[in-house]
Design a protein around this motif. Structure first.
Motif, PDB file in Angstrom:
ATOM      1  N   VAL A   2       8.715  56.490  -0.564  1.00  0.00           N
ATOM      2  CA  VAL A   2       7.429  56.555  -0.612  1.00  0.00           C
ATOM      3  C   VAL A   2       6.962  55.274  -1.046  1.00  0.00           C
ATOM      4  O   VAL A   2       5.924  54.418  -0.510  1.00  0.00           O
ATOM      5  N   LEU A   3       7.369  54.631  -2.091  1.00  0.00           N
ATOM      6  CA  LEU A   3       7.063  53.291  -2.697  1.00  0.00           C
ATOM      7  C   LEU A   3       7.661  52.047  -1.754  1.00  0.00           C
ATOM      8  O   LEU A   3       6.612  51.216  -1.496  1.00  0.00           O
ATOM      9  N   SER A   4       8.574  52.226  -1.035  1.00  0.00           N
ATOM     10  CA  SER A   4       8.844  51.334  -0.092  1.00  0.00           C
ATOM     11  C   SER A   4       8.056  51.163   0.913  1.00  0.00           C
ATOM     12  O   SER A   4       7.850  50.094   1.579  1.00  0.00           O
ATOM     13  N   GLU A   5       7.761  52.346   1.548  1.00  0.00           N
ATOM     14  CA  GLU A   5       6.740  52.450   2.860  1.00  0.00           C
ATOM     15  C   GLU A   5       5.322  51.849   2.213  1.00  0.00           C
ATOM     16  O   GLU A   5       4.649  51.100   3.067  1.00  0.00           O
ATOM     17  N   ARG A   6       4.717  52.263   1.041  1.00  0.00           N
ATOM     18  CA  ARG A   6       3.526  51.616   0.697  1.00  0.00           C
ATOM     19  C   ARG A   6       3.568  50.523   0.314  1.00  0.00           C
ATOM     20  O   ARG A   6       2.798  49.597   0.308  1.00  0.00           O
ATOM     21  N   PHE A   7       4.257  49.921  -0.539  1.00  0.00           N
ATOM     22  CA  PHE A   7       4.416  48.699  -1.350  1.00  0.00           C
ATOM     23  C   PHE A   7       5.475  47.711  -1.080  1.00  0.00           C
ATOM     24  O   PHE A   7       5.372  46.691  -1.659  1.00  0.00           O
ATOM     25  N   GLY A   8       6.633  47.989  -0.219  1.00  0.00           N
ATOM     26  CA  GLY A   8       7.466  47.153   0.212  1.00  0.00           C
ATOM     27  C   GLY A   8       8.892  47.597  -0.696  1.00  0.00           C
ATOM     28  O   GLY A   8       8.646  48.058  -1.729  1.00  0.00           O
ATOM     29  N   PRO A   9       9.841  47.098  -0.132  1.00  0.00           N
ATOM     30  CA  PRO A   9      11.208  47.336  -0.816  1.00  0.00           C
ATOM     31  C   PRO A   9      11.588  46.657  -2.213  1.00  0.00           C
ATOM     32  O   PRO A   9      12.102  47.252  -2.956  1.00  0.00           O
TER      33      PRO A   9
END
Length: 418
Positions: A273-280
């Protein structure tokens, strides 16, 4: 260096017990509570830190006031209760260590595998787990308490910066968050509220606090002030940490209606979820925090619970208090480190046997009410010198903890057999 600065430099055992008690499973439980009920259970997260602070303070006060270990206090309970407590604790340590060894290694292996995969280091999860256990054993075998304290200090800094930073990134509505300080329980949230109060940071490691303050070199009532400061700082940090995770669940998952998988793997869901919203980059930093959280619990258990087992074994031999038997370099402590490391690898390769899991669940559910209840007994009896016995605040907090843990134990045991 003035006296106040010197006192702050002495702190450490409280941080170790708090960090060891907060594992990956606690993070998932807190995130799920935030995802389901938003900020409404913020008060429960804070209450949980207060309850654990009271219990750890009771353990430390008994140890410093009497010069005895907590296990020695249990052995001395009158009316046959001492023998029952001793037998229960010994059985619990053996079963708990076998199952926790597999769980702790797996929890640490999850973020390790996720972080290593982009680097081309793809191993089976069980293989990563089998690397974690021996590493923890090597650290605790050769390093001892001082080394573990230093490593956990670094890991706690990583955990704290990562989780609190994540709470800031998700940009909570402060006014809405503060409403969660009102102790209200939304419909259907009773078990989650109890779980937050009773579960986060609450394991057998709370009882290890007395062993860690002894390993630190604190002996006698003159260390009482340092112990209390140490304990307060640790559980304030724990409270901030848990509140930050609840905010992440509320702000990132609640509004979007995202559900996490239960168990430690739920944190990998959050990483996606964090990767989708804020990047890897943010997702990677979170996985590093996840790794720090899980591994701090592992090395804390490998060191602290091994000291508890060594004390149990010393009493069996009639050599209680003998450093050759009770220290972290003793044969018994090192044997328990190996017990935590190698036999649990069988559980990594097999489906966990149902009977063993039921026994583990029942013994584990009973431990926290056992700890709270026996602390009430010991700290209000002649076992503790009169100046250091419980006041009404300590009695109220420990009695509340005992009742709450009994309810949680009933729920957990019923769930095991349903």
């Amino acid at each position: 260096m003035d006296e106040r600065t010197a006192k702050w430099r002495l702190l450490g055992p409280g941080l170790v017990v708090a960090a060891t008690g907060v594992g990956a499973g606690d993070l998932v439980a807190t995130l799920i509570a935030g995802a389901r009920y938003g900020d409404a259970l913020l008060w429960a997260a804070i209450a949980g830190a207060v309850v654990k602070l009271a219990m750890a303070e009771g353990v430390g006060r008994f140890t410093l006031a009497t010069g005895r270990t907590l296990y020695d206090g249990w052995r001395g309970l009158p009316g046959g209760f001492g023998r029952i407590a001793a037998a229960y604790f010994g059985l619990y340590l053996v079963i708990w260590g076998f199952v926790y060894g597999a769980a702790g290694m797996t929890a640490t292996a999850l973020p390790l595998a996720a972080l290593a995969a982009p680097l081309g280091l793809e191993l089976d999860l069980a293989a990563w787990a089998m690397l974690v256990g021996p590493l923890a054993a090597l650290i605790t075998w050769f390093g001892g308490y001082r080394t573990v304290e230093r490593i956990i200090g670094v890991l706690v800094a990583i955990m704290f910066v990562t989780v609190v930073g994540l709470a800031v990134i998700v940009a909570p509505d402060i006014s809405q968050t503060l409403r969660g300080l009102v102790p209200l329980v939304p419909e259907g949230a009773g078990v989650y509220a109890l779980g937050l109060i009773g579960g986060v940071g609450g394991t057998v490691t709370v009882a290890a606090y007395g062993y860690w303050i002894a390993a630190k070199g604190w002996t006698g009532p003159e260390w009482m002030g340092v112990m209390r400061l140490d304990n307060r700082v640790a559980y304030i940090a724990t409270g901030v940490f848990v509140v930050a995770m609840l905010i992440v669940g509320a702000e990132l998952l609640h509004a979007a209606g995202i559900a996490l998988e239960r168990g430690d793997r739920g944190l990998l869901d959050l990483g996606e979820v964090l990767s989708e919203r804020f990047g890897p980059v943010v997702a990677t930093v979170f996985l590093i925090g996840f790794l720090a959280t899980a591994f701090s619990s592992v090395i804390g258990v490998w060191q602290g619970v091994s000291l508890m087992f060594a004390d149990f074994y010393a009493h069996l031999l009639g050599r209680a208090g003998d450093p050759a038997v009770t220290g972290d370099r003793s044969l018994a402590a090192r044997a328990y480190m190996l017990w935590l490391t190698f036999p649990p690898m069988l559980l990594l390769m097999l489906d966990r046997p149902f009977g063993l899991i039921v026994a583990y669940g029942v013994l584990g559910a009973v431990f926290m009410p056992f700890l709270a209840g026996t602390l009430l007994w010991l700290l209000n009896s002649e076992a503790t010198p009169k100046p250091w016995r419980n006041g009404w605040v300590s009695n109220g907090l420990l009695a509340t903890a005992a009742l709450m843990f009994l309810v949680l134990a009933g729920i957990e045991v019923a769930g095991l057999f349903s």
